[in-house]
Write a protein that holds these residues in place. Structure first.
Motif, PDB file in Angstrom:
ATOM      1  N   ALA A 197       0.832  -1.205   0.000  1.00 15.77           N
ATOM      2  CA  ALA A 197       0.000   0.000   0.000  1.00 15.77           C
ATOM      3  C   ALA A 197       0.864   1.251   0.000  1.00 15.77           C
ATOM      4  N   PHE A 198       1.908   1.261   0.842  1.00 16.87           N
ATOM      5  CA  PHE A 198       2.807   2.411   0.863  1.00 16.87           C
ATOM      6  C   PHE A 198       3.627   2.496  -0.423  1.00 16.87           C
ATOM      7  N   ALA A 199       3.971   1.336  -0.992  1.00 20.97           N
ATOM      8  CA  ALA A 199       4.697   1.343  -2.269  1.00 20.97           C
ATOM      9  C   ALA A 199       3.837   1.949  -3.376  1.00 20.97           C
ATOM     10  N   ALA A 200       2.536   1.616  -3.366  1.00 26.80           N
ATOM     11  CA  ALA A 200       1.628   2.167  -4.379  1.00 26.80           C
ATOM     12  C   ALA A 200       1.533   3.683  -4.245  1.00 26.80           C
ATOM     13  N   LEU A 201       1.452   4.173  -3.018  1.00 24.17           N
ATOM     14  CA  LEU A 201       1.421   5.617  -2.806  1.00 24.17           C
ATOM     15  C   LEU A 201       2.738   6.253  -3.243  1.00 24.17           C
ATOM     16  N   LEU A 249      -6.820   7.917  -1.876  1.00 28.93           N
ATOM     17  CA  LEU A 249      -6.074   8.476  -3.001  1.00 28.93           C
ATOM     18  C   LEU A 249      -5.894   7.513  -4.169  1.00 28.93           C
ATOM     19  N   LEU A 250      -5.819   6.218  -3.885  1.00 31.07           N
ATOM     20  CA  LEU A 250      -5.555   5.264  -4.961  1.00 31.07           C
ATOM     21  C   LEU A 250      -6.812   5.039  -5.807  1.00 31.07           C
ATOM     22  N   PRO A 251      -6.646   4.694  -7.071  1.00 28.74           N
ATOM     23  CA  PRO A 251      -7.809   4.469  -7.946  1.00 28.74           C
ATOM     24  C   PRO A 251      -8.733   3.387  -7.388  1.00 28.74           C
TER      25      PRO A 251
END
Length: 423
Positions: free
Chosen positions: A54-58, A362-364
Motif C-alpha cells: 500500500a505504501f509502495a503504491a502511494l 487516493l488510490l484508484p
C-alpha cells in the motif's frame, strides 16, 4: 538527479525494516507465548505485505520527500499531516530508549554486572549518539549500508552455526500460555516490521519509481520475512524454555553454538547496530521536529535548524530529554523494555492507520492497489485492537496535535480577523 536503482532500493528497504528488534524480540515474544510465538511471526510477515505494498503504491504515484505526512495532507488536510508528524516525533523517545536497553542487555550478558551494566551502557549509548548529532556528525550512507550488511551477515551466521543445536523437542508444549497469547505477541512484534513507510520519503530518488518501488518492496518483504522467521525458529529450538528468559537471545544462541566468548561478538555487533539505528532515529527525528516547528505544527521555537545543512539542536534536545526520561522511568520501575516497545507500537499503528486510510482515498478505486490498501486497513484495525491500552500514549499525542492545530488556527484568526468570516 535520481539515482536509486532497484538493488539499492531493496537494500534501503531491508535496512529500514530489519532493525534492532530482531536482536531482542524473539525472546520477548517467546516469553509471552512460548513456541506459539512462531505463529505470531508468520502472521506479522503475512500482514506486513499489504502494508508494504500500500505504501509502495502511494510512493510510486506520489513520489515526495514528505512520505506519509504528504499523503495524509493530500487526503485529509493539514490536521492529519500534523498527527502523523507528531506520532513520528514522539515515537523516537520510547523507541530509542528500548533500543539502548537492548544493547545494554547484550553487554551485560557478555561481561556481567547486572542492571548497573545495562543502565550505564544504555545511558552511554544515548549520550554518545546525542552528542554526535549535536555537533552535526552524521554517518554516511555507505556506513549505514555497511551496518545493515553487518546485521544481515550476523543473523545468517547465527542461524547457520546454531543449526546443529536445534531441537524440535523444544517446540513442545507449543502454546504453554494458551492460544490467545498469540494476539499480544503479534502486537509486540509490530516493532519488528516498522519501517515499510520509511522508503516513501525516498521514492522521488528512484530512477523509475512506478516500476522499481513495487519490485523493491516485494524483494524486501521476502528477505525480511525469511530472516525474521529463521532467527525466531533458531532462538526457540536452540534455547528451549530458556528462550523467554534471555535478554540477549542471539548471544545465548551463539554461546551454545561456538562457546561463551561468542557473547562478546554478539555484544559488539549489537553496539554497532544500535548506534546506527539510534543515530538514524535522532538525525531524522530531530530534523522532523525542526520542520514541524518551521511549518507551525510544533511551537515555532523548535524550528531552529530546519534548513539543509543546519543542526536542529533544540529539537534534538527535546528528543534526548524524552529518551532520558523514558530510560529513567523504565530502570527505576524495573518493567523492562517491553513496555517501551508497545508504546512505540501504538504510535506507529496510528501512523499506519492514517497512512493506509490515505491510500484508500487516493488510490484508484477498485484497482489492485486500492484493494491492497483496504486489506491493509483491516490489518491495521486488528493491530490497533491487539495493541489495546498501549494506544493511550498515541491518543494523547494525537490530542496534542489536534489541540495545537486548533490553537494555531485561533491565533491566525485573531491576527487576521477576515479569516474568521471566510468560508
Amino acid at each position: 538527479m535520481k539515482r536509486l536503482s532497484l538493488a539499492h532500493g531493496t537494500a534501503l528497504y531491508v535496512g529500514a525494516v530489519l532493525g534492532t528488534g530482531v536482536i531482542a524480540l524473539p525472546a520477548l515474544a517467546a516469553e509471552v507465548s512460548g513456541p506459539a510465538s512462531l505463529l505470531a511471526w508468520v502472521l506479522l510477515v503475512v500482514a506486513s505485505a499489504p502494508l508494504a505494498f500500500a505504501f509502495a503504491a502511494l510512493g510510486s504515484r506520489y513520489p515526495d520527500a514528505g512520505g506519509v505526512s504528504t499523503y495524509a495532507r493530500l487526503a485529509f488536510g493539514p490536521r492529519a499531516a500534523s498527527i502523523v508528524g507528531w506520532c513520528f516525533f514522539f515515537a523516537v523517545p520510547p523507541g530509542a530508549s528500548a533500543a539502548a536497553l537492548f544493547v545494554g542487555a547484550y553487554l551485560e550478558a557478555a561481561v556481567g554486572g547486572g542492571r548497573i551494566t545495562v543502565a550505564v551502557a544504555a545511558a552511554a549509548m544515548i549520550a554518545v549518539v546525542g552528542a554526535a548529532n549535536a555537533f552535526g556528525v552524521r554517518l554516511s550512507g555507505r556506513v549505514q549500508f555497511g551496518l545493515t550488511l553487518l546485521l544481515v551477515t550476523f543473523l545468517l551466521v547465527a542461524v547457520v552455526l546454531s543449526a546443529p543445536h536445534m531441537r524440535t523437542d523444544n517446540l513442545t508444549p507449543f502454546a504453554p500460555h494458551g492460544w490467545l497469547a498469540i494476539g499480544p505477541t503479534a502486537a509486540l512484534l509490530v516493532w519488528s516490521f516498522v519501517g515499510w513507510e520509511a522508503i516513501t520519503h525516498l521514492t522521488a530518488e528512484f530512477r523509475h519509481p512506478a516500476r522499481d518501488v513495487p519490485r523493491a518492496t516485494a524483494a524486501a518483504v521476502v528477505l525480511v520475512g525469511v530472516l525474521y522467521l529463521a532467527i525466531a525458529f533458531a532462538v526457540i529450538t536452540v534455547l528451549g524454555p530458556a528462550a523467554g528468559a534471555s535478554d540477549a537471545p542471539l548471544g545465548e544462541v551463539l554461546a551454545v553454538a561456538v562457546g561463551g566468548d561468542a557473547r562478546l561478538l554478539a555484544a559488539g555487533a549489537a553496539i554497532l547496530l544500535t548506534f546506527g539505528a539510534i543515530n538514524a532515529y535522532f538525525a531524522g527525528g530531530a530534523k522532523l521536529g525542526a520542520a514541524l516547528g518551521r511549518d507551525g505544527a510544533f511551537p515555532a521555537w523548535l524550528g531552529q535548524g530546519s534548513s539543509a545543512g543546519e543542526v536542529p539542536r533544540r529539537s534534538l534536545g527535546v528528543m534526548v530529554g524524552g529518551v532520558t526520561i523514558g530510560l529513567c522511568a523504565v530502570l527505576a520501575s524495573g518493567v523492562g523494555a517491553r513496555v517501551l516497545v508497545l508504546v512505540t507500537t501504538g504510535l506507529f499503528v496510528t501512523v499506519y492507520a492514517v497512512g493506509v486510510a490515505a491510500a484508500v482515498k487516493l488510490l484508484p478505486r477498485r484497482s489492485t492497489a486500492w484493494w491492497t490498501a483496504v486489506a491493509a486497513m483491516v490489518i491495521v484495525l486488528v493491530l490497533a485492537v491487539l495493541t489495546g491500552r498501549y494506544l493511550v500514549w498515541a491518543a494523547l499525542v494525537t490530542s496534542g496535535a489536534l489541540l495545537h492545530e486548533r490553537f494555531r488556527a485561533r491565533r491566525a484568526a485573531e491576527a487576521d480577523p477576515s479569516m474568521s468570516h471566510s468560508g
